[in-house]
Design a protein around this motif. Sequence first.
Motif, PDB file in Angstrom:
ATOM      1  N   LEU A  54       0.828  -1.205   0.000  1.00 43.41           N
ATOM      2  CA  LEU A  54       0.000   0.000   0.000  1.00 43.41           C
ATOM      3  C   LEU A  54       0.867   1.262   0.000  1.00 43.41           C
ATOM      4  N   CYS A  55       1.956   1.234   0.746  1.00 49.97           N
ATOM      5  CA  CYS A  55       2.880   2.366   0.749  1.00 49.97           C
ATOM      6  C   CYS A  55       3.460   2.608  -0.647  1.00 49.97           C
ATOM      7  N   MET A  56       3.826   1.535  -1.299  1.00 50.31           N
ATOM      8  CA  MET A  56       4.389   1.663  -2.642  1.00 50.31           C
ATOM      9  C   MET A  56       3.351   2.177  -3.637  1.00 50.31           C
ATOM     10  N   SER A  57       2.087   1.770  -3.453  1.00 50.66           N
ATOM     11  CA  SER A  57       1.035   2.269  -4.345  1.00 50.66           C
ATOM     12  C   SER A  57       0.832   3.763  -4.147  1.00 50.66           C
ATOM     13  N   TYR A  58       0.903   4.217  -2.868  1.00 45.70           N
ATOM     14  CA  TYR A  58       0.791   5.658  -2.648  1.00 45.70           C
ATOM     15  C   TYR A  58       2.023   6.375  -3.192  1.00 45.70           C
ATOM     16  N   GLY A  59       3.193   5.759  -3.043  1.00 50.56           N
ATOM     17  CA  GLY A  59       4.411   6.354  -3.596  1.00 50.56           C
ATOM     18  C   GLY A  59       4.306   6.562  -5.092  1.00 50.56           C
ATOM     19  N   LEU A  60       3.681   5.586  -5.788  1.00 52.14           N
ATOM     20  CA  LEU A  60       3.475   5.718  -7.232  1.00 52.14           C
ATOM     21  C   LEU A  60       2.587   6.913  -7.543  1.00 52.14           C
ATOM     22  N   CYS A  61       1.501   7.059  -6.783  1.00 54.14           N
ATOM     23  CA  CYS A  61       0.600   8.203  -6.987  1.00 54.14           C
ATOM     24  C   CYS A  61       1.303   9.521  -6.661  1.00 54.14           C
ATOM     25  N   MET A  62       2.097   9.507  -5.614  1.00 52.89           N
ATOM     26  CA  MET A  62       2.808  10.698  -5.172  1.00 52.89           C
ATOM     27  C   MET A  62       3.806  11.169  -6.223  1.00 52.89           C
ATOM     28  N   ALA A  63       4.451  10.200  -6.884  1.00 51.56           N
ATOM     29  CA  ALA A  63       5.489  10.527  -7.864  1.00 51.56           C
ATOM     30  C   ALA A  63       4.922  10.750  -9.262  1.00 51.56           C
ATOM     31  N   THR A  81      10.553   7.081  -4.915  1.00 54.38           N
ATOM     32  CA  THR A  81       9.436   7.379  -4.017  1.00 54.38           C
ATOM     33  C   THR A  81       8.728   6.107  -3.584  1.00 54.38           C
ATOM     34  N   MET A  82       8.581   5.157  -4.494  1.00 52.76           N
ATOM     35  CA  MET A  82       7.929   3.888  -4.139  1.00 52.76           C
ATOM     36  C   MET A  82       8.727   3.118  -3.085  1.00 52.76           C
ATOM     37  N   ILE A  83      10.018   3.305  -3.074  1.00 49.17           N
ATOM     38  CA  ILE A  83      10.864   2.656  -2.067  1.00 49.17           C
ATOM     39  C   ILE A  83      10.860   3.452  -0.759  1.00 49.17           C
ATOM     40  N   LYS A  84      10.843   4.766  -0.882  1.00 50.26           N
ATOM     41  CA  LYS A  84      11.004   5.621   0.298  1.00 50.26           C
ATOM     42  C   LYS A  84       9.768   5.690   1.187  1.00 50.26           C
ATOM     43  N   VAL A 232      14.473  14.043   5.804  1.00 50.65           N
ATOM     44  CA  VAL A 232      15.767  13.382   5.605  1.00 50.65           C
ATOM     45  C   VAL A 232      15.762  12.544   4.324  1.00 50.65           C
ATOM     46  N   LEU A 233      14.635  11.883   4.046  1.00 53.93           N
ATOM     47  CA  LEU A 233      14.547  10.981   2.889  1.00 53.93           C
ATOM     48  C   LEU A 233      14.168  11.701   1.588  1.00 53.93           C
ATOM     49  N   ARG A 234      13.886  13.001   1.662  1.00 53.46           N
ATOM     50  CA  ARG A 234      13.453  13.719   0.458  1.00 53.46           C
ATOM     51  C   ARG A 234      14.483  13.600  -0.662  1.00 53.46           C
ATOM     52  N   PRO A 235      14.072  13.771  -1.945  1.00 57.13           N
ATOM     53  CA  PRO A 235      12.747  14.208  -2.414  1.00 57.13           C
ATOM     54  C   PRO A 235      11.787  13.044  -2.637  1.00 57.13           C
ATOM     55  N   PHE A 236      10.485  13.363  -2.516  1.00 55.53           N
ATOM     56  CA  PHE A 236       9.431  12.394  -2.782  1.00 55.53           C
ATOM     57  C   PHE A 236       8.629  12.766  -4.033  1.00 55.53           C
ATOM     58  N   VAL A 237       8.334  14.037  -4.183  1.00 50.81           N
ATOM     59  CA  VAL A 237       7.502  14.486  -5.303  1.00 50.81           C
ATOM     60  C   VAL A 237       8.337  14.727  -6.550  1.00 50.81           C
ATOM     61  N   GLY A 238       9.492  15.344  -6.385  1.00 44.44           N
ATOM     62  CA  GLY A 238      10.368  15.622  -7.514  1.00 44.44           C
ATOM     63  C   GLY A 238      10.219  17.043  -8.025  1.00 44.44           C
ATOM     64  N   ASN A 239      11.168  17.896  -7.671  1.00 44.05           N
ATOM     65  CA  ASN A 239      11.154  19.293  -8.116  1.00 44.05           C
ATOM     66  C   ASN A 239      11.561  19.363  -9.587  1.00 44.05           C
ATOM     67  N   PRO A 240      10.692  19.892 -10.469  1.00 49.46           N
ATOM     68  CA  PRO A 240      11.033  19.937 -11.894  1.00 49.46           C
ATOM     69  C   PRO A 240      12.204  20.855 -12.212  1.00 49.46           C
TER      70      PRO A 240
END
Length: 267
Positions: A54-63, A81-84, A232-240
Amino acid sequence: MGTDVDVKGKGSGLLQGVRDLDLILRGELTRPASLRNGRVEIAPGRLSRVIVVLCMSYGLCMATFAVFSRNGPALGQVVATMIKVPLLFYLTLLVTLPSLYVFNALVGSRLSFSAVVRLLVATLGVNVAVLSSLGPIVAFFSVSTTSYPFMILFNVAVFATAGFLAQMFLLQTLQRLSMAQTLIEASPEAPDAETPSAIRPLSDQFLGRHVKTIFRLWMVVFGLVGAQMGWVLRPFVGNPDVPFTWFRGRQSNFFEAVLHTLGSLFS
Protein backbone atom coordinates in the motif's frame (compact mmCIF):
# COMPACT_ATOMS: atom_id res chain seq x y z
CA MET A 1 -19.22 -14.91 13.81
CA GLY A 2 -16.16 -16.55 12.37
CA THR A 3 -13.78 -13.72 13.09
CA ASP A 4 -11.52 -15.56 15.51
CA VAL A 5 -11.14 -18.48 13.13
CA ASP A 6 -10.43 -16.15 10.24
CA VAL A 7 -7.79 -14.24 12.16
CA LYS A 8 -5.78 -17.25 13.18
CA GLY A 9 -6.78 -18.89 9.95
CA LYS A 10 -5.19 -20.59 7.18
CA GLY A 11 -2.75 -19.17 4.74
CA SER A 12 -0.03 -16.66 5.23
CA GLY A 13 -0.04 -14.93 1.87
CA LEU A 14 -0.72 -11.38 0.82
CA LEU A 15 -4.42 -12.15 0.35
CA GLN A 16 -4.81 -13.18 3.98
CA GLY A 17 -2.99 -10.02 5.02
CA VAL A 18 -5.49 -7.98 3.00
CA ARG A 19 -8.30 -9.84 4.76
CA ASP A 20 -6.76 -9.04 8.16
CA LEU A 21 -6.56 -5.36 7.25
CA ASP A 22 -10.17 -5.38 6.06
CA LEU A 23 -11.27 -6.87 9.40
CA ILE A 24 -9.29 -4.18 11.23
CA LEU A 25 -10.90 -1.39 9.20
CA ARG A 26 -14.36 -2.84 9.83
CA GLY A 27 -13.68 -3.06 13.56
CA GLU A 28 -14.08 -6.84 13.71
CA LEU A 29 -10.65 -7.40 15.26
CA THR A 30 -11.00 -4.58 17.79
CA ARG A 31 -14.27 -5.57 19.42
CA PRO A 32 -13.76 -6.29 23.14
CA ALA A 33 -14.66 -9.95 22.53
CA SER A 34 -11.85 -10.19 19.95
CA LEU A 35 -9.31 -8.65 22.35
CA ARG A 36 -9.73 -11.09 25.21
CA ASN A 37 -6.14 -12.27 24.86
CA GLY A 38 -4.92 -8.73 25.54
CA ARG A 39 -3.75 -8.06 21.99
CA VAL A 40 -4.96 -7.47 18.44
CA GLU A 41 -4.99 -10.92 16.86
CA ILE A 42 -2.97 -10.26 13.72
CA ALA A 43 0.23 -11.63 12.25
CA PRO A 44 2.50 -8.53 12.16
CA GLY A 45 4.75 -9.94 9.43
CA ARG A 46 1.86 -10.83 7.16
CA LEU A 47 0.16 -7.47 7.64
CA SER A 48 3.48 -5.68 7.11
CA ARG A 49 3.68 -7.09 3.59
CA VAL A 50 0.32 -5.53 2.81
CA ILE A 51 1.45 -2.26 4.38
CA VAL A 52 4.55 -2.18 2.16
CA VAL A 53 2.44 -2.77 -0.97
CA LEU A 54 0.00 0.00 0.00
CA CYS A 55 2.88 2.37 0.75
CA MET A 56 4.39 1.66 -2.64
CA SER A 57 1.04 2.27 -4.35
CA TYR A 58 0.79 5.66 -2.65
CA GLY A 59 4.41 6.35 -3.60
CA LEU A 60 3.47 5.72 -7.23
CA CYS A 61 0.60 8.20 -6.99
CA MET A 62 2.81 10.70 -5.17
CA ALA A 63 5.49 10.53 -7.86
CA THR A 64 2.99 10.95 -10.71
CA PHE A 65 3.91 14.63 -10.62
CA ALA A 66 7.44 13.67 -11.72
CA VAL A 67 6.07 11.56 -14.58
CA PHE A 68 4.29 14.58 -16.03
CA SER A 69 7.10 17.03 -15.28
CA ARG A 70 7.54 19.84 -17.79
CA ASN A 71 11.12 18.62 -18.25
CA GLY A 72 10.01 15.14 -19.20
CA PRO A 73 9.27 12.01 -17.12
CA ALA A 74 11.59 11.47 -14.16
CA LEU A 75 11.16 7.72 -13.85
CA GLY A 76 14.01 7.48 -11.35
CA GLN A 77 11.93 9.63 -8.98
CA VAL A 78 9.00 7.20 -9.30
CA VAL A 79 11.17 4.24 -8.29
CA ALA A 80 12.77 6.22 -5.45
CA THR A 81 9.44 7.38 -4.02
CA MET A 82 7.93 3.89 -4.14
CA ILE A 83 10.86 2.66 -2.07
CA LYS A 84 11.00 5.62 0.30
CA VAL A 85 7.36 5.72 1.45
CA PRO A 86 7.47 2.32 3.22
CA LEU A 87 10.95 3.22 4.54
CA LEU A 88 9.50 6.42 5.98
CA PHE A 89 6.95 4.56 8.10
CA TYR A 90 9.10 1.69 9.28
CA LEU A 91 12.18 3.79 10.09
CA THR A 92 9.96 6.15 12.10
CA LEU A 93 8.44 3.19 13.94
CA LEU A 94 11.91 1.79 14.63
CA VAL A 95 13.07 5.10 16.11
CA THR A 96 10.00 5.67 18.30
CA LEU A 97 9.00 2.15 19.43
CA PRO A 98 11.50 1.87 22.34
CA SER A 99 10.24 5.12 23.91
CA LEU A 100 6.62 4.00 23.69
CA TYR A 101 7.29 0.66 25.36
CA VAL A 102 9.23 2.27 28.22
CA PHE A 103 6.57 4.95 28.77
CA ASN A 104 3.88 2.28 28.54
CA ALA A 105 5.59 0.20 31.26
CA LEU A 106 6.22 3.20 33.51
CA VAL A 107 2.53 4.14 33.73
CA GLY A 108 1.54 0.59 34.65
CA SER A 109 -0.07 -0.53 31.41
CA ARG A 110 -0.51 -4.29 31.20
CA LEU A 111 0.32 -4.48 27.50
CA SER A 112 3.25 -6.76 26.73
CA PHE A 113 5.91 -5.83 24.17
CA SER A 114 4.30 -8.23 21.68
CA ALA A 115 0.88 -6.63 22.24
CA VAL A 116 2.35 -3.15 21.71
CA VAL A 117 3.98 -4.24 18.44
CA ARG A 118 0.74 -5.80 17.19
CA LEU A 119 -1.22 -2.69 18.12
CA LEU A 120 1.24 -0.41 16.32
CA VAL A 121 1.36 -2.55 13.18
CA ALA A 122 -2.46 -2.55 13.11
CA THR A 123 -2.41 1.24 13.53
CA LEU A 124 0.14 1.52 10.73
CA GLY A 125 -2.18 -0.58 8.59
CA VAL A 126 -5.04 1.87 9.17
CA ASN A 127 -2.71 4.79 8.42
CA VAL A 128 -1.50 3.47 5.07
CA ALA A 129 -4.97 2.19 4.10
CA VAL A 130 -6.31 5.74 4.41
CA LEU A 131 -3.21 7.09 2.69
CA SER A 132 -3.45 4.73 -0.29
CA SER A 133 -7.20 5.35 -0.60
CA LEU A 134 -6.38 9.03 -1.14
CA GLY A 135 -3.66 8.14 -3.66
CA PRO A 136 -5.87 8.48 -6.77
CA ILE A 137 -6.82 12.01 -5.67
CA VAL A 138 -3.12 12.86 -5.27
CA ALA A 139 -2.43 11.42 -8.73
CA PHE A 140 -5.29 13.48 -10.20
CA PHE A 141 -3.88 16.73 -8.83
CA SER A 142 -0.39 15.69 -9.90
CA VAL A 143 -1.59 15.42 -13.48
CA SER A 144 -3.73 18.56 -13.44
CA THR A 145 -1.30 21.08 -11.91
CA THR A 146 2.25 22.26 -12.52
CA SER A 147 2.65 23.86 -9.08
CA TYR A 148 5.37 22.04 -7.16
CA PRO A 149 4.73 23.94 -3.86
CA PHE A 150 1.03 23.05 -4.07
CA MET A 151 1.79 19.35 -4.50
CA ILE A 152 4.19 19.39 -1.55
CA LEU A 153 1.59 20.96 0.75
CA PHE A 154 -1.19 18.77 -0.61
CA ASN A 155 0.79 15.62 0.22
CA VAL A 156 1.55 16.98 3.69
CA ALA A 157 -2.20 17.48 4.21
CA VAL A 158 -2.94 13.93 3.02
CA PHE A 159 -0.34 12.45 5.38
CA ALA A 160 -1.77 14.52 8.25
CA THR A 161 -5.32 13.32 7.54
CA ALA A 162 -4.24 9.68 7.47
CA GLY A 163 -2.23 10.15 10.66
CA PHE A 164 -5.18 11.74 12.47
CA LEU A 165 -7.48 8.82 11.67
CA ALA A 166 -4.76 6.36 12.67
CA GLN A 167 -4.43 8.16 16.01
CA MET A 168 -8.19 7.79 16.59
CA PHE A 169 -7.91 4.08 15.85
CA LEU A 170 -4.94 3.64 18.20
CA LEU A 171 -6.63 5.36 21.14
CA GLN A 172 -9.94 3.57 20.69
CA THR A 173 -8.25 0.17 20.34
CA LEU A 174 -6.18 0.86 23.44
CA GLN A 175 -9.40 1.71 25.24
CA ARG A 176 -10.98 -1.54 24.12
CA LEU A 177 -7.96 -3.58 25.16
CA SER A 178 -8.31 -2.19 28.68
CA MET A 179 -12.05 -2.75 28.59
CA ALA A 180 -11.67 -6.37 27.47
CA GLN A 181 -9.18 -7.13 30.24
CA THR A 182 -11.41 -5.49 32.86
CA LEU A 183 -14.44 -7.44 31.71
CA ILE A 184 -12.50 -10.71 31.82
CA GLU A 185 -11.38 -10.03 35.40
CA ALA A 186 -14.92 -9.08 36.42
CA SER A 187 -16.79 -11.73 34.45
CA PRO A 188 -15.03 -13.95 31.88
CA GLU A 189 -18.37 -14.72 30.22
CA ALA A 190 -19.47 -11.07 29.88
CA PRO A 191 -21.15 -10.59 26.51
CA ASP A 192 -19.82 -8.17 23.91
CA ALA A 193 -22.55 -5.61 23.28
CA GLU A 194 -20.47 -3.23 21.18
CA THR A 195 -21.30 -2.61 17.53
CA PRO A 196 -18.16 -3.26 15.42
CA SER A 197 -16.47 -0.02 14.37
CA ALA A 198 -12.77 0.74 14.24
CA ILE A 199 -12.93 4.27 15.69
CA ARG A 200 -16.22 4.37 17.61
CA PRO A 201 -15.50 5.83 21.08
CA LEU A 202 -16.24 3.92 24.26
CA SER A 203 -16.56 5.05 27.84
CA ASP A 204 -13.30 6.26 29.41
CA GLN A 205 -13.97 4.35 32.63
CA PHE A 206 -11.84 1.38 31.60
CA LEU A 207 -8.69 3.21 30.58
CA GLY A 208 -6.28 4.88 32.96
CA ARG A 209 -5.85 8.59 32.24
CA HIS A 210 -2.05 8.33 32.32
CA VAL A 211 -1.98 5.47 29.82
CA LYS A 212 -4.09 7.39 27.32
CA THR A 213 -1.98 10.52 27.84
CA ILE A 214 1.22 8.54 27.16
CA PHE A 215 -0.13 7.16 23.90
CA ARG A 216 -1.30 10.60 22.82
CA LEU A 217 2.12 12.06 23.54
CA TRP A 218 3.75 9.21 21.65
CA MET A 219 1.56 9.86 18.61
CA VAL A 220 2.79 13.47 18.65
CA VAL A 221 6.38 12.23 18.88
CA PHE A 222 5.72 9.74 16.06
CA GLY A 223 4.33 12.56 13.91
CA LEU A 224 7.28 14.86 14.61
CA VAL A 225 9.86 12.13 13.95
CA GLY A 226 7.96 11.05 10.84
CA ALA A 227 7.88 14.59 9.50
CA GLN A 228 11.61 15.02 9.98
CA MET A 229 12.27 11.51 8.62
CA GLY A 230 10.42 12.54 5.49
CA TRP A 231 12.68 15.57 5.25
CA VAL A 232 15.77 13.38 5.60
CA LEU A 233 14.55 10.98 2.89
CA ARG A 234 13.45 13.72 0.46
CA PRO A 235 12.75 14.21 -2.41
CA PHE A 236 9.43 12.39 -2.78
CA VAL A 237 7.50 14.49 -5.30
CA GLY A 238 10.37 15.62 -7.51
CA ASN A 239 11.15 19.29 -8.12
CA PRO A 240 11.03 19.94 -11.89
CA ASP A 241 13.68 22.66 -11.50
CA VAL A 242 16.22 20.37 -9.81
CA PRO A 243 17.90 17.31 -11.38
CA PHE A 244 16.81 13.98 -9.89
CA THR A 245 18.79 12.70 -6.96
CA TRP A 246 18.00 9.94 -4.48
CA PHE A 247 18.72 12.14 -1.47
CA ARG A 248 19.45 15.78 -0.85
CA GLY A 249 22.00 17.34 1.46
CA ARG A 250 21.44 17.91 5.15
CA GLN A 251 19.89 21.34 5.69
CA SER A 252 17.09 23.15 7.50
CA ASN A 253 14.18 21.00 8.79
CA PHE A 254 10.71 19.89 7.79
CA PHE A 255 8.82 22.68 9.53
CA GLU A 256 10.94 25.48 8.14
CA ALA A 257 10.58 23.91 4.69
CA VAL A 258 6.77 23.86 4.99
CA LEU A 259 6.73 27.55 5.91
CA HIS A 260 9.02 28.31 2.98
CA THR A 261 6.78 26.28 0.65
CA LEU A 262 3.72 28.18 1.87
CA GLY A 263 5.49 31.42 1.06
CA SER A 264 6.40 30.13 -2.39
CA LEU A 265 2.82 29.05 -3.07
CA PHE A 266 1.33 32.46 -2.35
CA SER A 267 4.12 34.62 -3.68
